[in-house]
Write an enzyme that holds these catalytic residues in place. Structure first.
Site, PDB file in Angstrom:
ATOM      1  N   ASN A   1       0.743  -1.303  -0.136  1.00 36.08           N
ATOM      2  CA  ASN A   1       0.069   0.001   0.062  1.00 36.08           C
ATOM      3  C   ASN A   1       0.954   1.156   0.016  1.00 36.08           C
ATOM      4  O   ASN A   1       0.120   2.104  -0.279  1.00 36.08           O
ATOM      5  CB  ASN A   1      -0.955  -0.064   1.422  1.00 36.08           C
ATOM      6  CG  ASN A   1      -1.489   1.401   1.479  1.00 36.08           C
ATOM      7  OD1 ASN A   1      -2.489   1.731   0.896  1.00 36.08           O
ATOM      8  ND2 ASN A   1      -0.954   1.991   2.631  1.00 36.08           N
TER       9      ASN A   1
ATOM     10  N   SER B   1      -4.477   2.505  -8.196  1.00 38.63           N
ATOM     11  CA  SER B   1      -5.306   3.681  -8.510  1.00 38.63           C
ATOM     12  C   SER B   1      -5.840   3.760  -9.723  1.00 38.63           C
ATOM     13  O   SER B   1      -5.535   3.122 -10.711  1.00 38.63           O
ATOM     14  CB  SER B   1      -4.172   4.989  -8.133  1.00 38.63           C
ATOM     15  OG  SER B   1      -4.871   6.304  -8.779  1.00 38.63           O
TER      16      SER B   1
ATOM     17  N   SER C   1      -2.604  13.378   2.764  1.00 37.14           N
ATOM     18  CA  SER C   1      -1.422  13.602   1.741  1.00 37.14           C
ATOM     19  C   SER C   1      -2.329  13.784   0.457  1.00 37.14           C
ATOM     20  O   SER C   1      -1.773  14.967  -0.348  1.00 37.14           O
ATOM     21  CB  SER C   1      -0.498  12.602   1.610  1.00 37.14           C
ATOM     22  OG  SER C   1      -1.232  11.574   1.374  1.00 37.14           O
TER      23      SER C   1
ATOM     24  N   THR D   1       4.315   4.535 -11.794  1.00 37.36           N
ATOM     25  CA  THR D   1       4.358   3.612 -10.919  1.00 37.36           C
ATOM     26  C   THR D   1       3.209   2.897 -10.786  1.00 37.36           C
ATOM     27  O   THR D   1       3.311   1.624 -10.644  1.00 37.36           O
ATOM     28  CB  THR D   1       4.859   4.225  -9.625  1.00 37.36           C
ATOM     29  OG1 THR D   1       3.699   4.828  -9.218  1.00 37.36           O
ATOM     30  CG2 THR D   1       5.949   5.025  -9.811  1.00 37.36           C
TER      31      THR D   1
ATOM     32  N   ASP E   1      -9.796  10.513   0.924  1.00 36.68           N
ATOM     33  CA  ASP E   1      -9.573  12.019   1.677  1.00 36.68           C
ATOM     34  C   ASP E   1      -8.509  11.810   3.080  1.00 36.68           C
ATOM     35  O   ASP E   1      -8.576  12.385   3.872  1.00 36.68           O
ATOM     36  CB  ASP E   1     -11.050  12.275   2.426  1.00 36.68           C
ATOM     37  CG  ASP E   1     -11.358  11.041   3.626  1.00 36.68           C
ATOM     38  OD1 ASP E   1     -10.748  10.071   3.615  1.00 36.68           O
ATOM     39  OD2 ASP E   1     -12.351  11.432   4.295  1.00 36.68           O
ATOM     40  N   THR E   2      -7.405  11.255   2.398  1.00 31.69           N
ATOM     41  CA  THR E   2      -6.339  11.205   3.277  1.00 31.69           C
ATOM     42  C   THR E   2      -5.627  12.343   3.132  1.00 31.69           C
ATOM     43  O   THR E   2      -5.650  13.332   2.251  1.00 31.69           O
ATOM     44  CB  THR E   2      -5.216  10.123   2.939  1.00 31.69           C
ATOM     45  OG1 THR E   2      -4.623  10.320   1.421  1.00 31.69           O
ATOM     46  CG2 THR E   2      -5.988   8.746   2.892  1.00 31.69           C
TER      47      THR E   2
ATOM     48  N   TYR F   1       4.039   9.489 -10.734  1.00 29.80           N
ATOM     49  CA  TYR F   1       3.153   8.685  -9.816  1.00 29.80           C
ATOM     50  C   TYR F   1       2.335   7.724 -10.670  1.00 29.80           C
ATOM     51  O   TYR F   1       2.260   6.512 -10.497  1.00 29.80           O
ATOM     52  CB  TYR F   1       2.158   9.718  -9.138  1.00 29.80           C
ATOM     53  CG  TYR F   1       0.991   8.745  -8.309  1.00 29.80           C
ATOM     54  CD1 TYR F   1       1.268   8.226  -7.196  1.00 29.80           C
ATOM     55  CD2 TYR F   1      -0.200   8.839  -8.836  1.00 29.80           C
ATOM     56  CE1 TYR F   1       0.303   7.479  -6.488  1.00 29.80           C
ATOM     57  CE2 TYR F   1      -1.217   8.111  -7.964  1.00 29.80           C
ATOM     58  CZ  TYR F   1      -0.871   7.474  -7.073  1.00 29.80           C
ATOM     59  OH  TYR F   1      -2.142   6.735  -6.301  1.00 29.80           O
TER      60      TYR F   1
HETATM   61  N1  LIG Z   1      -5.440   8.966  -1.244  1.00 31.50           N
HETATM   62  C1  LIG Z   1      -5.987   8.864  -2.676  1.00 31.50           C
HETATM   63  O1  LIG Z   1      -6.546   9.855  -3.044  1.00 31.50           O
HETATM   64  C2  LIG Z   1      -5.467   7.545  -3.273  1.00 31.50           C
HETATM   65  C3  LIG Z   1      -6.128   7.529  -4.749  1.00 31.50           C
HETATM   66  C4  LIG Z   1      -5.668   6.629  -5.313  1.00 31.50           C
HETATM   67  C5  LIG Z   1      -4.879   5.651  -4.873  1.00 31.50           C
HETATM   68  N2  LIG Z   1      -4.272   5.496  -3.668  1.00 31.50           N
HETATM   69  C6  LIG Z   1      -3.338   4.788  -3.289  1.00 31.50           C
HETATM   70  O2  LIG Z   1      -3.718   4.106  -1.803  1.00 31.50           O
HETATM   71  C7  LIG Z   1      -2.497   3.996  -1.114  1.00 31.50           C
HETATM   72  C8  LIG Z   1      -2.289   4.767   0.268  1.00 31.50           C
HETATM   73  O3  LIG Z   1      -2.459   6.128  -0.078  1.00 31.50           O
HETATM   74  P1  LIG Z   1      -2.606   7.137   0.981  1.00 31.50           P
HETATM   75  O4  LIG Z   1      -3.297   8.325   0.672  1.00 31.50           O
HETATM   76  O5  LIG Z   1      -3.119   6.645   2.198  1.00 31.50           O
HETATM   77  O6  LIG Z   1      -1.112   7.491   1.212  1.00 31.50           O
HETATM   78  P2  LIG Z   1      -0.349   8.533   2.425  1.00 31.50           P
HETATM   79  O7  LIG Z   1      -1.333   8.868   3.392  1.00 31.50           O
HETATM   80  O8  LIG Z   1       0.692   9.378   1.883  1.00 31.50           O
HETATM   81  O9  LIG Z   1       0.601   7.100   3.073  1.00 31.50           O
HETATM   82  C9  LIG Z   1       1.731   6.833   2.585  1.00 31.50           C
HETATM   83  C10 LIG Z   1       2.269   5.785   3.518  1.00 31.50           C
HETATM   84  O10 LIG Z   1       3.559   5.335   2.995  1.00 31.50           O
HETATM   85  C11 LIG Z   1       4.697   5.344   3.802  1.00 31.50           C
HETATM   86  N3  LIG Z   1       5.806   5.744   3.171  1.00 31.50           N
HETATM   87  C12 LIG Z   1       6.094   6.919   2.455  1.00 31.50           C
HETATM   88  N4  LIG Z   1       7.451   6.805   1.923  1.00 31.50           N
HETATM   89  C13 LIG Z   1       7.879   5.663   2.154  1.00 31.50           C
HETATM   90  C14 LIG Z   1       9.097   4.788   1.975  1.00 31.50           C
HETATM   91  N5  LIG Z   1      10.121   5.671   1.377  1.00 31.50           N
HETATM   92  N6  LIG Z   1       9.423   4.018   2.476  1.00 31.50           N
HETATM   93  C15 LIG Z   1       8.379   3.211   3.423  1.00 31.50           C
HETATM   94  N7  LIG Z   1       7.135   3.827   3.757  1.00 31.50           N
HETATM   95  C16 LIG Z   1       6.956   4.787   3.061  1.00 31.50           C
HETATM   96  C17 LIG Z   1       4.194   6.657   4.740  1.00 31.50           C
HETATM   97  O11 LIG Z   1       4.736   6.586   5.968  1.00 31.50           O
HETATM   98  P3  LIG Z   1       5.997   7.228   6.319  1.00 31.50           P
HETATM   99  O12 LIG Z   1       6.226   8.623   6.027  1.00 31.50           O
HETATM  100  O13 LIG Z   1       6.044   7.122   7.901  1.00 31.50           O
HETATM  101  O14 LIG Z   1       7.129   6.472   5.743  1.00 31.50           O
HETATM  102  C18 LIG Z   1       2.736   6.343   4.809  1.00 31.50           C
HETATM  103  O15 LIG Z   1       2.450   5.216   5.889  1.00 31.50           O
HETATM  104  C19 LIG Z   1      -1.280   4.353  -2.138  1.00 31.50           C
HETATM  105  O16 LIG Z   1      -0.906   3.093  -2.705  1.00 31.50           O
HETATM  106  C20 LIG Z   1      -1.947   5.286  -3.178  1.00 31.50           C
HETATM  107  O17 LIG Z   1      -1.301   5.458  -4.490  1.00 31.50           O
HETATM  108  C21 LIG Z   1      -4.692   6.734  -2.814  1.00 31.50           C
END
Ligand SMILES: NC(=O)c1ccc[n+]([C@@H]2O[C@H](COP(=O)([O-])OP(=O)(O)OC[C@H]3O[C@@H](n4cnc5c(N)ncnc54)[C@H](OP(=O)(O)O)[C@@H]3O)[C@@H](O)[C@H]2O)c1
Ligand SMILES: *[C@@H]1O[C@H](CO)[C@@H](O)[C@H](O)[C@H]1NC(C)=O
Ligand SMILES: *[C@@H]1O[C@H](CO)[C@@H](O)[C@H](O)[C@H]1NC(C)=O
Length: 287
Positions: free
Chosen positions: A118, A169, A221, A185, A218-219, A182
């Site tokens: 994830n 995604s 980031s 990937t 809605d995270t 992005y």
């Molecule tokens: N949010 C959206 O709108 C959305 C939409 C489509 C898909 N997604 C997918 O859903 C998933 C989760 O998204 P999210 O929004 O929850 O992301 P997020 O809140 O940014 O969280 C990312 C996580 O990855 C960790 N991380 C970042 N860099 C890292 C590294 N170099 N090594 C190890 N861990 C690392 C971060 O923790 P640390 O900083 O502590 O390392 C955090 O726990 C992703 O695959 C994203 O592509 C999200």
């Protein structure tokens, strides 16, 4: 609307509903004691998945870079009902950390039933300005570490009829401006794990692969990036997390969340110039 378009739309609706009706029922008890490794679980959707698995009584290992935050998530998991919860800090850009994390989980839990990939590295939401180094780094974090961990965990997943869950995604299915590194990937993940799913099926493997297509969630980031840039509605991370878990537990090949991402993914090629127009005009961009 032409007759052909109507027939196509009707077929999609039937296919969508058929997939919904025939999908296996989720049995929450199946997750009691399940051994789960969740990456990127210090915040966002990964953190929410850890809490859901905890409520289902799973045994959990979580990872991300920030040790202190992971510690707090582990404590909350234990208070929510996790049978076991451990954490390991790791940087997925480091070539040895992906293996290290899987080894740690295998050692702590004695095997794996679910590997939930994830995590994503931070990436700017802006026009491509030629930063090849950032793109290479992001491929390490968002793609190469995924295939490394999957390969490392596969023998244990085989033994335990386990599941590999990949969080992708809508940007792994359609292209959009401002996210070139992005989206690369995510397309890579969809291609790789689609190919691997064929191979596992042909080998009559015990392991299922679920690739999850998410829309805007809605995270913190994600919201920080799109604030003021788009009016697209964001969906709740906790609900996205639960849907991902159910998709893995019921061994379905794909999740589309929210549901309309399925329609976007399927219809995007019918009228390419209309699709491009809609995408480019969904952002408040002034040249
Ligand atoms: N949010 C959206 O709108 C959305 C939409 C489509 C898909 N997604 C997918 O859903 C998933 C989760 O998204 P999210 O929004 O929850 O992301 P997020 O809140 O940014 O969280 C990312 C996580 O990855 C960790 N991380 C970042 N860099 C890292 C590294 N170099 N090594 C190890 N861990 C690392 C971060 O923790 P640390 O900083 O502590 O390392 C955090 O726990 C992703 O695959 C994203 O592509 C999200
Ligand atoms: C990766 O991590 C290992 C130990 O965990 C460390 O020795 C090595 O220097 C790191 N590599 C990079 C490129 O940071
Ligand atoms: C599938 O799992 C069973 C045990 O549940 C094991 O005996 C068998 O070898 C596994 N299949 C493969 C291809 O590893």
């Amino acid at each position: 609307m032409g007759a052909v378009t109507k027939v196509l739309l009707a077929s999609i609706c039937v296919a969508f509903l058929a997939a919904k009706w025939t999908s296996p029922r989720f049995d929450a008890d199946s997750l009691k004691g399940a051994r789960v490794l969740v990456t990127g679980a210090s915040t966002g959707i990964g953190e929410q998945m850890a809490y859901h698995y905890a409520r289902f009584g799973a045994q959990i290992v979580i990872t991300a870079r920030r040790e202190k935050v992971l510690q707090q998530v582990v404590e909350k998991c234990l208070s929510l009902g996790a049978q076991k919860a451990f954490h390991i800090a790791a940087d997925m850009a480091n070539e040895s950390d992906p293996d290290k994390v899987v080894d740690y989980a295998l050692e702590k839990l004695g095997g794996l039933d679910y590997l939930v990939l994830n995590h994503i590295g931070p990436s700017p939401f802006s026009m491509w300005k030629g930063d090849v180094d950032h793109t290479k780094w992001l491929m390490k974090v968002n793609f190469f570490s995924y295939i490394q961990m999957a390969w490392k965990a596969l023998p244990s997943l085989e033994q335990n009829k386990g599941s590999l869950v990949v969080v992708s995604s809508l940007l792994g299915k359609i292209t959009s401006p401002f996210v070139a590194p992005y989206t690369s990937t995510k397309f890579a993940l969809n291609g790789f794990f689609g190919s691997l799913r064929h191979e596992l099926a042909m080998k009559k493997s015990n392991v299922s692969i679920s690739v999850c297509t998410l829309g805007l969630i809605d995270t913190d980031s994600a919201m920080e990036k799109v604030r003021g840039v788009t009016d697209v509605q964001a969906y709740p991370a906790t609900d996205a997390a639960l849907n991902i878990i159910i998709t893995g537990a019921t061994r379905q090949p794909e999740l589309f969340y929210p549901w309309f991402t399925y329609f976007i993914a399927i219809t995007k090629d019918w009228f390419p110039s209309v699709t491009d127009y809609i995408i480019q005009n969904s952002y408040n961009y002034i040249p």
